[in-house]
Design an enzyme around this catalytic site. Structure first.
Site, PDB file in Angstrom:
ATOM      1  N   PHE A  60       0.813  -1.210   0.000  1.00 23.63           N
ATOM      2  CA  PHE A  60       0.000   0.000   0.000  1.00 23.63           C
ATOM      3  C   PHE A  60       0.853   1.268   0.000  1.00 23.63           C
ATOM      4  CE2 PHE A  60      -2.186   3.154   2.871  1.00 23.63           C
ATOM      5  CZ  PHE A  60      -3.031   3.664   1.895  1.00 23.63           C
ATOM      6  N   ILE A  80      -6.600  -3.842  -2.924  1.00 21.08           N
ATOM      7  CA  ILE A  80      -7.185  -5.003  -2.248  1.00 21.08           C
ATOM      8  C   ILE A  80      -6.916  -4.851  -0.758  1.00 21.08           C
ATOM      9  CG2 ILE A  80      -7.285  -7.523  -2.171  1.00 21.08           C
ATOM     10  CD1 ILE A  80      -5.942  -7.547  -4.935  1.00 21.08           C
ATOM     11  N   HIS A 136      -2.118  -3.876  -5.377  1.00 20.45           N
ATOM     12  CA  HIS A 136      -1.515  -3.805  -4.042  1.00 20.45           C
ATOM     13  C   HIS A 136      -2.516  -4.204  -2.977  1.00 20.45           C
ATOM     14  CE1 HIS A 136      -3.529  -0.343  -2.134  1.00 20.45           C
ATOM     15  NE2 HIS A 136      -3.602   0.182  -3.358  1.00 20.45           N
ATOM     16  N   CYS A 137      -2.022  -4.663  -1.846  1.00 19.63           N
ATOM     17  CA  CYS A 137      -2.809  -4.794  -0.625  1.00 19.63           C
ATOM     18  C   CYS A 137      -2.056  -4.004   0.431  1.00 19.63           C
ATOM     19  CB  CYS A 137      -3.010  -6.257  -0.245  1.00 19.63           C
ATOM     20  SG  CYS A 137      -1.494  -7.210  -0.058  1.00 19.63           S
ATOM     21  N   ASN A 138      -2.210  -4.319   1.689  1.00 17.80           N
ATOM     22  CA  ASN A 138      -1.521  -3.541   2.715  1.00 17.80           C
ATOM     23  C   ASN A 138      -0.010  -3.777   2.668  1.00 17.80           C
ATOM     24  OD1 ASN A 138      -0.859  -1.965   4.892  1.00 17.80           O
ATOM     25  ND2 ASN A 138      -2.209  -2.977   6.346  1.00 17.80           N
TER      26      ASN A 138
END
Length: 247
Positions: A60, A80, A136-138
């Site tokens: 992120f 995401i 991307h996610c976290n």
């Protein structure tokens, strides 16, 4: 939650299927091995890596840097996140980029296969329009890599193991959880079946089409027989009428 998605600034294009010529076996093996001149460093997990041409995977933190996104010429972003992270993991520059937001829990019970097709369509359409996509996610460790592995697997028509190694050899820190790995394995059979159905009509459909042709041919023969019988009957009636007049 089971996983929902929301499009922000999304286009209204119809579904796009990107056809990719699969490299030969030797070339594919070399591609799976990844670039041999990259030395992975711990801090690289806070950066993003190009997995496929114009498709980037990362955490992120990358999506919060407008300078970085502009430098990479990103046009589309798949965000995401676990729903609990929505207050922080969210689109930051909606006036600059086209976003897709997926609320997906990072646990082994989360159904990825149900959510993935919408993400794949979004990425396919972006790439087909010469866009550049960041997924991307976290942390860029489990959630977003699972989606990118599934995308890579179908993109090249390769096994789940080869797709996982392909992505890992470009972003070394990925580690999808056990439930995601199980679904990645299951998705291999699903996408191969869909490709087989697209290439060849189902046997039942071929059988119906064949019977339809046979019925049409049979109906034509029946109509011809009826016409002949009607002609013979008419001739017989005329003959009887002629005999009656003579008498």
């Amino acid at each position: 939650m089971d996983g929902g998605f929301r499009n922000d600034h999304s286009s209204s294009h119809s579904t796009t299927t990107t056809m990719v010529a699969r490299p030969d076996d030797e070339e594919m093996r070399n591609m799976i091995q990844g670039p041999g001149d990259v030395e992975w460093r711990y801090e690289m997990r806070r950066e993003c890596q190009e997995i496929l041409p114009n498709l980037w995977l990362g955490p992120f933190v990358v999506s919060k840097s407008l300078d970085t996104l502009r430098q990479l010429k990103i046009t589309h972003i798949v965000c995401i996140r676990d729903v609990k992270e929505a207050f922080s993991v969210r689109p930051r520059f909606q006036e600059h980029f086209t976003y897709m937001v997926l609320d997906v829990e990072d646990n082994e019970e989360q159904n990825l296969i149900r959510v993935f097709p919408a993400a794949k369509q979004f990425i396919d359409e972006a790439l087909a329009s010469d866009g550049r996509v960041l997924v991307h996610c976290n942390g860029g460790i489990s959630l977003s890599p699972a989606f990118v592995v599934m995308f890579t697997m179908q993109h090249f028509s390769i096994s789940w193991e080869d797709a996982l190694h392909y992505v890992q050899n470009r972003r070394y820190c990925i580690s999808p959880n056990g439930g995601f790995l199980t679904q990645i394995k299951e998705y291999e059979a699903i996408y191969k079946a869909s490709q087989a159905v697209a290439a060849y009509p189902p046997a039942a459909a071929r059988s119906v089409a064949r019977r339809k042709r046979e019925d049409e041919d049979g109906d034509g023969d029946d109509r011809e027989d009826d016409r002949k019988r009607a002609l013979v009957s008419t001739e017989a009636e005329l003959a009887r009428d002629s005999d009656a007049m003579e008498t």
